[in-house]
Design a protein around this motif. Sequence first.
Motif, PDB file in Angstrom:
ATOM      1  N   ARG A  18      -9.321   6.888  -6.944  1.00  0.00           N
ATOM      2  CA  ARG A  18     -10.192   6.428  -5.694  1.00  0.00           C
ATOM      3  C   ARG A  18      -9.771   5.419  -4.774  1.00  0.00           C
ATOM      4  O   ARG A  18      -9.115   4.539  -5.182  1.00  0.00           O
ATOM      5  N   ASP A  19     -10.135   5.054  -3.672  1.00  0.00           N
ATOM      6  CA  ASP A  19      -9.686   4.040  -2.819  1.00  0.00           C
ATOM      7  C   ASP A  19     -10.188   2.721  -3.283  1.00  0.00           C
ATOM      8  O   ASP A  19      -9.406   1.834  -3.383  1.00  0.00           O
ATOM      9  N   LYS A  34      -2.501   7.754  -6.035  1.00  0.00           N
ATOM     10  CA  LYS A  34      -3.098   8.674  -5.199  1.00  0.00           C
ATOM     11  C   LYS A  34      -2.921  10.111  -5.597  1.00  0.00           C
ATOM     12  O   LYS A  34      -4.038  10.792  -5.477  1.00  0.00           O
ATOM     13  N   THR A  35      -1.682  10.276  -6.013  1.00  0.00           N
ATOM     14  CA  THR A  35      -1.657  11.706  -6.500  1.00  0.00           C
ATOM     15  C   THR A  35      -2.469  12.183  -7.707  1.00  0.00           C
ATOM     16  O   THR A  35      -3.062  13.409  -7.682  1.00  0.00           O
ATOM     17  N   ARG A  58       0.671  -1.267  -0.129  1.00  0.00           N
ATOM     18  CA  ARG A  58       0.167  -0.013   0.066  1.00  0.00           C
ATOM     19  C   ARG A  58       0.913   1.565   0.145  1.00  0.00           C
ATOM     20  O   ARG A  58       0.487   2.352  -0.522  1.00  0.00           O
ATOM     21  N   LEU A  79      -7.681   1.943  -6.061  1.00  0.00           N
ATOM     22  CA  LEU A  79      -6.504   1.922  -5.625  1.00  0.00           C
ATOM     23  C   LEU A  79      -6.409   0.374  -5.137  1.00  0.00           C
ATOM     24  O   LEU A  79      -5.418  -0.508  -5.416  1.00  0.00           O
ATOM     25  N   GLN A  97       1.231   5.503  -4.376  1.00  0.00           N
ATOM     26  CA  GLN A  97       1.363   6.850  -4.050  1.00  0.00           C
ATOM     27  C   GLN A  97       1.102   7.559  -5.426  1.00  0.00           C
ATOM     28  O   GLN A  97       0.405   8.818  -5.408  1.00  0.00           O
TER      29      GLN A  97
END
Length: 277
Positions: free
Chosen positions: A178-179, A173-174, A164, A182, A170
């Motif tokens: 969304r979760d 995420k940048t 993770r 991911l 990362q």
Amino acid sequence: MQALRHYFRSPPAVIGLLLLLVVVAMALSAGFLFPRDPLALAGRPLVWPLQNPRFWLGTDNSGRDIAAQIFYGARISLLIGLVATLVAVAIGVVIGAIAGFYGGRVDTVLMRITEAFQTLPNFIFLLVLVAVFGSNLTTVTIAIGVVSWPAPARLTRAEFLSLRNREFVQAAKTLGVRDVGLIFREILPNALPPIVVYASVVMAVSILLESALAFLKLSDPNVASWGNLIGLGRDVLRVQWYVAAIPGVAILVTVLAVSLVGQGLNDAFNPRLKGRG
């Protein structure tokens, strides 16, 4: 391709694959070779193997063809193994992924639930589910999957904890992923190899659990199951031992094949671990 080459360099893995293909061929050819109902009466009870050319594996206590039950039983065992594994892995992956991705309290709660399931022996829990919900084939298959999910959940959690915080996560995420994206698009594909390998263990155990239930006459009696046949053979074990021995060998070969394939996949995906051993 490299993993495939590693797999076929392992003689046990190739043997396991060939044995598994034989079992699959039996399942696929059952209807062609034995067009009649495998549970229908076919001849005189307790005919020894090779004694009658019509029944080359003999007949059971009721006069049913053992060879037909072995071939149709391959269908049942593979079906139960595959579906129960899919159920167990699906539940385990979702719970393990959520726990490993979010961590903190979510991880603590989900892992306590997982540990609560693991405190009960699988077979005892399975007996309870079958006693409550019935013993038809669908219920038994789902129940086996339900009691088998904690180990895949813990494995998935461990993989997610190690992945993770990687750079590619990362970066996603940048970019505003969304979760859900991911978890299922970024992390899960990278966490799948060990989960796929462990699925072979779940499948082997699922086949054994169904056979144990059938041996105790707690599985579906209306299907040609190897466990059901062993249960019948228990009553004549001292004299006509072949009734129980033949399906026992079929179970042994199938579980061995699945285990060897799983070990071969493990060595293919983790060649460094194999070299250390």
